[in-house]
Design an enzyme around this catalytic site. Sequence first.
Site, PDB file in Angstrom:
ATOM      1  N   HIS A 182       0.822  -1.207   0.000  1.00 56.16           N
ATOM      2  CA  HIS A 182       0.000   0.000   0.000  1.00 56.16           C
ATOM      3  C   HIS A 182       0.855   1.256   0.000  1.00 56.16           C
ATOM      4  CE1 HIS A 182      -2.549   3.236   1.485  1.00 56.16           C
ATOM      5  NE2 HIS A 182      -3.560   2.552   0.985  1.00 56.16           N
TER       6      HIS A 182
ATOM      7  N   ALA B  87      -5.675  -9.029   3.305  1.00 53.94           N
ATOM      8  CA  ALA B  87      -6.910  -9.515   2.685  1.00 53.94           C
ATOM      9  C   ALA B  87      -7.164  -8.776   1.376  1.00 53.94           C
ATOM     10  CB  ALA B  87      -8.082  -9.304   3.645  1.00 53.94           C
TER      11      ALA B  87
ATOM     12  N   HIS C 257      -8.652  -1.856  -2.560  1.00 58.83           N
ATOM     13  CA  HIS C 257      -7.477  -1.528  -3.385  1.00 58.83           C
ATOM     14  C   HIS C 257      -7.131  -2.689  -4.304  1.00 58.83           C
ATOM     15  CE1 HIS C 257      -6.640   2.291  -1.571  1.00 58.83           C
ATOM     16  NE2 HIS C 257      -6.356   1.785  -0.382  1.00 58.83           N
TER      17      HIS C 257
END
Length: 136
Positions: free
Chosen positions: A10, A72, A76
């Site tokens: 991320h 998980a 995104h």
Amino acid sequence: MTTALILFGHGARDPAWAEPLRRVQAAIREQAPDLPAALAFLEFIAPTLADCAAGLIADGARKIVVLPMFIAQSGHLQRDLPGLLEPLRVAHPGVEFALLPAVGESAAVIRAMAAVAVQAAAPRTVATPEASRRKS
């Protein structure tokens, strides 16, 4: 080089956030020295997925495996990542892009997280002469 691996994270405003991913990358390089393993991020930290893929392709990659370093399948991964991969597939038709599920959904990772949790919650015992005699 034919196959390369991108660990996709991320990203965060704090660059230290990526340190665990760098350690995973280093472990991959130890275990599979011939497999190019690169890091790419959705936001805040460079390189982007496109920049990372471009570098691997320039080095000869013809297949790029993207492993999301997420626990998980988040929004995104369901929306953003496929949207980032599609232009790469169009721009590089001779390169195969394989998108794996989130690493956290792997049975091996789930078992490893459970083992860490169990170990963290296990009562700590201190070895004493008394305890040693009882075991004998």
